[in-house]
Design a protein around this motif. Structure first.
Motif, mmCIF file in Angstrom:
data_model
loop_
_atom_site.group_PDB
_atom_site.id
_atom_site.type_symbol
_atom_site.label_atom_id
_atom_site.label_comp_id
_atom_site.label_asym_id
_atom_site.label_seq_id
_atom_site.Cartn_x
_atom_site.Cartn_y
_atom_site.Cartn_z
ATOM 1 N N GLU A 149 0.809 -1.218 0.000
ATOM 2 C CA GLU A 149 0.000 0.000 0.000
ATOM 3 C C GLU A 149 0.849 1.278 0.000
ATOM 4 N N PHE A 150 2.006 1.237 0.656
ATOM 5 C CA PHE A 150 2.862 2.431 0.652
ATOM 6 C C PHE A 150 3.531 2.611 -0.712
ATOM 7 N N GLU A 183 1.460 4.185 -3.236
ATOM 8 C CA GLU A 183 1.337 5.638 -3.045
ATOM 9 C C GLU A 183 2.633 6.370 -3.392
ATOM 10 N N LEU A 206 5.581 5.731 -1.942
ATOM 11 C CA LEU A 206 6.430 5.875 -0.762
ATOM 12 C C LEU A 206 7.163 4.548 -0.516
ATOM 13 N N SER A 253 8.881 3.381 2.628
ATOM 14 C CA SER A 253 8.111 2.816 3.745
ATOM 15 C C SER A 253 7.518 1.462 3.365
ATOM 16 N N PRO A 275 11.852 8.522 -1.900
ATOM 17 C CA PRO A 275 11.519 7.234 -2.509
ATOM 18 C C PRO A 275 11.990 7.225 -3.969
#
Lengths: 344, 344
Positions: B93-94, B97, B99, B102, B293
């Protein structure tokens, strides 16, 4: 006329002061119909050093225009108007960007020779840029919600806007004071489906639920952080609206925000330094917010208030007369009252 | 194989270590063609407590795939690939997005049993999500710029993206290290017309001008702040890209940012606390940024690198062999070299 002055901690007095008069062509004089006491007024009420000279206080009011200077157009005697909590020309480069709190010709009520809002009347500098005409009568049942456009509802809304709250973001609101509750209302209005309210005063968190909170977390500190994380699959929420201003509230905010998320603060910081080292950096947390430019939002929020779609005025749970203002401060400081309205 | 280990401050050694092997079906083994030394490697090089046990180090590399695990698709032996400075599955999920730093199944090179990048080869966890195939040969003249996608150019770009740099924003870049110069390049690429570079090393700021800096401010501290304000009508710039990580750089950032503006930091903070009290709040400054990222940006930046529209590889001003890595660290720490490339 009568107006409120603060002389020191727990020392607020209502006294005779000179009637306001037009001093410049950009001024207006407004007779105050409703004013109120802000959570931020409680900071000086809690800690101001005592002095022989009192300072005017109060920064939220709506009222009726009595007189306008020759440069003021669009407003006339008899208009019901609301004032945001900072005055501004609404034309400078900062105002055009929606940052009226940084207006090059603006400032705050109760500073220098500018009247405070907790009085019977106010001289308004930059009146044309500052005042927003309200399509309502001065005995309207909507007055409390209209008054909330002066600060508290716009401030809650600002927290949500700066955090980019949307139907796709989960939200934690820290603080069950009037701003926190308005932040809940604003987040809900912007489409947030999950709004976790951190607060421990049940009457207030009940109003928070009415405003749209889906969860209430009464625990504080590490316990509160653990509880919010438990409610969010261990990650925290995308956005955190920090509506207190104390350092522990900020620390909680960093604890409950999801990696990549936003902490948006509107409580005036009572700290000079904060924990923004590698922990925040590594988790990629953004810290935003600030003194809300209420003026930027009044027109946008007004229709929903007029139509009764939102009722931010419900944060007012006590009304006092001008002479009772000192007791209003005491009641808010003692948490007897959530937010006190003044009817001069 | 040979790889770099750090044993303490100023104590970097090149030693024999076990050859990397596939340990899980999601792994790949990459033979390193180019690696490099990062400004952030200089923090442990400056302060790591001495120990008998060395840690693998280095987090930027490109190379040729030698072997892939059974779960890795889209990559095969012989492919030239670049690795971002954090590995990630690119599906959680990160990651979705953007990221990837993370990532729920990601991590950093040189931690735990994960190889560092400053060696002859690397076992890559989460290879499919991590590695990006490069349409180039391993003797391409573009290797330095392609290698910069591993960290330094993506990090500069990230600072600019998080600050929302656009043709409408003025920019200050703090730091004339490789990240700062890449931030200048990124800001220019995103359309910024005014880019003020704060730095005092002329060879570096000259490269900064080539990259798009319109002004160079050599002064530091209060003097530097005054100079930037003077250049910007007294207000400062809309965005500040803080590419150092030291506390004075952060203080300068808050000093040169315009009210309502954004400080975007990508230098790893060497402080635990920062000045985020009423000054920042009242001026409505946003603090954002974090560990970039890089994985999120490689595909986006790659075409401009391949077409030569940007040449971030110009930040490399020295190339060393594997055995010369310790001297490469020394040269960067002594500011003899801006950024050192390693050709194993």
């Amino acid at each position: 006329m009568r107006a409120t002055l603060i002389y020191g901690a727990s020392d607020v007095r209502v006294e005779n002061v000179p009637d306001p008069k037009i001093q410049a062509p950009t001024n207006a004089v407004v007779r105050v119909v409703r004013s109120c006491i802000c959570g931020s007024d409680l900071w000086p009420y809690g800690s101001r050093p005592a002095s022989e000279h009192g300072d005017r206080i109060g920064h939220e009011f709506l009222g009726v225009v009595e007189e306008t200077g020759s440069d003021v157009s669009g407003l006339k005697a008899g208009d019901l108007v609301v004032a945001p909590f900072a005055y501004a020309d609404n034309t400078c480069e900062f105002c055009r960007e929606g940052l009226q709190t940084s207006c090059l010709h603006g400032g705050y009520w109760g500073t220098g020779d500018v009247d405070g809002g907790q009085g019977e009347a106010v001289r308004v500098p930059q009146a044309q840029g500052t005042l927003v005409k309200l399509p309502a009568e001065e005995d309207s049942a909507l007055l409390p919600s209209l008054l909330s456009l002066s600060d508290v509802f716009c401030t809650g809304h600002h927290a949500a806007v700066k955090a980019q709250v949307s139907p796709h973001t989960t939200v934690t609101v820290i603080g069950d004071g009037a701003v926190g509750l308005c932040a809940v209302l604003a987040a809900k209005r912007l489409g947030a489906e999950r709004v976790i309210l951190m607060g421990r005063h049940e009457a207030r968190t009940d109003l928070g639920r009415d405003f749209g909170a889906t969860d209430v977390v009464a625990e504080r500190g590490e316990e509160g952080i653990a509880r919010v994380r438990e409610l969010t699959g261990g990650h925290g929420t995308h956005t955190v609206l920090e509506c207190v201003g104390a350092r522990p509230a900020l620390e909680t905010a960093f604890g409950v925000v999801r990696a990549g998320g936003v902490v948006s603060r509107v409580g005036a910081p009572q700290y000079a330094e904060g924990p923004i080292g590698f922990g925040m950096f590594g988790r990629h947390v953004t810290l935003t917010g600030g003194v809300a430019p209420a003026r930027a939002y009044i027109e946008e929020l007004l229709p929903d208030v007029l139509e009764g779609k939102v009722q931010p005025g419900r944060v007012f749970d006590r009304t006092v007369s001008m002479e009772e203002v000192p007791d209003g401060y005491r009641a808010m400081a003692d948490r007897e009252a959530l937010k006190v309205m003044i009817q001069p």
